[in-house]
Design a protein around this motif. Structure first.
Motif, PDB file in Angstrom:
ATOM      1  N   GLU A  27     -44.949  -1.051 -32.672  1.00 51.05           N
ATOM      2  CA  GLU A  27     -45.611  -1.594 -33.860  1.00 51.05           C
ATOM      3  C   GLU A  27     -45.338  -3.091 -34.008  1.00 51.05           C
ATOM      4  OE1 GLU A  27     -45.859  -0.199 -38.449  1.00 51.05           O
ATOM      5  OE2 GLU A  27     -43.866  -0.829 -37.777  1.00 51.05           O
ATOM      6  N   HIS A  30     -47.173  -5.118 -31.387  1.00 50.86           N
ATOM      7  CA  HIS A  30     -48.596  -5.174 -31.763  1.00 50.86           C
ATOM      8  C   HIS A  30     -48.829  -6.229 -32.844  1.00 50.86           C
ATOM      9  CE1 HIS A  30     -52.554  -3.970 -33.173  1.00 50.86           C
ATOM     10  NE2 HIS A  30     -52.053  -3.711 -34.374  1.00 50.86           N
ATOM     11  N   GLU A 176     -53.316  -1.663 -46.043  1.00 50.99           N
ATOM     12  CA  GLU A 176     -53.111  -1.732 -44.591  1.00 50.99           C
ATOM     13  C   GLU A 176     -53.207  -0.308 -44.033  1.00 50.99           C
ATOM     14  OE1 GLU A 176     -50.332  -5.748 -44.277  1.00 50.99           O
ATOM     15  OE2 GLU A 176     -49.374  -3.785 -44.178  1.00 50.99           O
ATOM     16  N   LEU A 177     -54.430   0.085 -43.706  1.00 48.39           N
ATOM     17  CA  LEU A 177     -54.690   1.432 -43.223  1.00 48.39           C
ATOM     18  C   LEU A 177     -54.857   1.431 -41.707  1.00 48.39           C
ATOM     19  CD1 LEU A 177     -57.316   2.452 -45.950  1.00 48.39           C
ATOM     20  CD2 LEU A 177     -54.842   2.848 -45.969  1.00 48.39           C
ATOM     21  N   TRP A 178     -54.320   2.435 -41.055  1.00 53.65           N
ATOM     22  CA  TRP A 178     -54.481   2.626 -39.614  1.00 53.65           C
ATOM     23  C   TRP A 178     -54.054   1.395 -38.803  1.00 53.65           C
ATOM     24  CZ3 TRP A 178     -59.215   3.367 -42.556  1.00 53.65           C
ATOM     25  CH2 TRP A 178     -59.331   4.667 -43.052  1.00 53.65           C
ATOM     26  N   ASN A 179     -53.006   0.721 -39.247  1.00 53.31           N
ATOM     27  CA  ASN A 179     -52.491  -0.456 -38.546  1.00 53.31           C
ATOM     28  C   ASN A 179     -53.531  -1.569 -38.419  1.00 53.31           C
ATOM     29  OD1 ASN A 179     -49.945   0.631 -38.202  1.00 53.31           O
ATOM     30  ND2 ASN A 179     -50.443   1.509 -36.208  1.00 53.31           N
ATOM     31  N   LEU A 180     -54.406  -1.662 -39.404  1.00 50.20           N
ATOM     32  CA  LEU A 180     -55.378  -2.750 -39.450  1.00 50.20           C
ATOM     33  C   LEU A 180     -54.869  -3.783 -40.444  1.00 50.20           C
ATOM     34  CD1 LEU A 180     -58.707  -0.701 -39.512  1.00 50.20           C
ATOM     35  CD2 LEU A 180     -57.636  -1.854 -37.555  1.00 50.20           C
ATOM     36  N   TYR A 181     -54.718  -5.032 -39.997  1.00 49.26           N
ATOM     37  CA  TYR A 181     -54.120  -6.078 -40.814  1.00 49.26           C
ATOM     38  C   TYR A 181     -55.159  -7.154 -41.127  1.00 49.26           C
ATOM     39  CZ  TYR A 181     -50.025  -3.742 -38.941  1.00 49.26           C
ATOM     40  OH  TYR A 181     -49.110  -2.787 -38.579  1.00 49.26           O
TER      41      TYR A 181
END
Length: 312
Positions: A27, A30, A176-181
């Motif tokens: 994480e 990423h 911040e859903l589904w590791n979308l920033y």
């Protein structure tokens, strides 16, 4: 008929812990790569403390074999421990990194800041930090903050938008859903980025053990002259020393966190190895900031107030 169950592997817990560290590392890497692709002038806050050292280690991994594409920034209170500054400079030299140092003393000398009556300089870091961000045009600032440290930090997203004055508004936090920033920001604004948000103190130390990451020596037990004040063992330094009624004693101590020496306390400890420290952390009921940082005890909302003004 007797019901049977498959045997439980004795190392199941170890495997789960290893998987957890791998997920946290993935994480963080990423996040570093996401920022590299989305921002123009990122910077990593680096003091030589354990969290910022871990942050740098992950950045090196994220871009290896290329060099880290960001400079480092240290807001230096002038009240640091000698062991930490020596370690900071050595790490920077070893990896050929660029370090920008903003010295609080310079802001005091030219009148932009005034020394506090209590002598602590931690709250004085905000203005040099914001001035340095503006001067160098940094649009993303990596910090080593973790949600388990303090209640205000638990509220903050991994990408935390700051306005043109460097201020934090909890109401402007983005999902911040589904590791979308979402790194979108207006001119003059910047984003604070916290790749270690989901780590705990135990995760940090277990990862340090796994990766054999070197830290300043004061994170391990050593003898030091200390005095008792406000529930903490403090040590003498350029920030001052004991009052007349405070006795100096020689103790075996270590530091769980490193900051301004006037408000960062040591804990009595015999932990001389990473394994020893991990055992201590697992037994502790207080986070490192809650146990050893006097500046967080100024009020119930001390950290949140400072974050609203632009603090880390």
């Amino acid at each position: 008929m007797t019901e049977t169950h498959p045997p439980v592997a004795l190392d199941a817990g170890l495997d789960a812990a290893t998987d957890n560290l791998a997920a946290l590392e993935s994480e963080a890497i990423h996040i570093f790569r996401e920022v590299a692709g989305e921002f123009d002038r990122p910077v990593i806050l680096f003091s030589g403390g354990k969290d910022s050292t871990l942050l740098l280690h992950l950045a090196i991994k994220a871009f290896w074999p290329a060099p880290v594409p960001f400079p480092l920034l240290h807001v230096d209170t002038g009240h640091n421990f000698d062991e930490v500054i020596e370690f900071r400079d050595r790490v920077v030299a070893e990896h050929g990194l660029r370090l920008v140092v903003a010295k609080v003393q310079d802001w005091i000398d030219d009148g932009r800041l005034e020394e506090r009556p209590d002598g602590t300089r931690n709250p004085l870091q905000t203005v040099p930090l914001l001035d340095s961000i503006t001067e160098h045009g940094f649009d993303a600032v990596f910090g080593g903050g973790r949600r388990d440290e303090e209640r205000a930090r638990a509220k903050e997203r991994i990408f935390s938008l700051r306005n043109a004055f460097g201020q934090w508004d909890p109401r402007r936090q983005r999902p911040e859903l589904w590791n979308l920033y979402n790194g979108r920001h207006k001119p003059g604004e910047h984003v604070r980025v916290f790749p270690l948000s989901n780590w705990t103190e135990a995760d940090v130390w277990n990862y340090i053990a796994k990766e054999k990451i070197e830290l300043p020596s004061i994170y391990y037990a050593h003898e030091r002259d200390v005095y008792w004040r406000d529930g903490m063992w403090l040590t003498e330094g350029p920030w001052g020393g004991p009052r007349d009624d405070e006795e100096v004693v020689r103790k075996l101590v270590r530091y769980r966190t490193v900051g301004d020496g006037s408000c960062t306390g040591a804990v009595e400890s015999t932990a001389t190895t990473v394994a020893d420290v991990i055992a201590e952390v697992q037994a502790s009921r207080l986070t490192e900031r809650g146990a050893t940082r006097a500046d967080d005890r100024l009020s119930e909302a001390a950290m949140e107030d400072r974050k609203r003004e632009g603090y880390f």
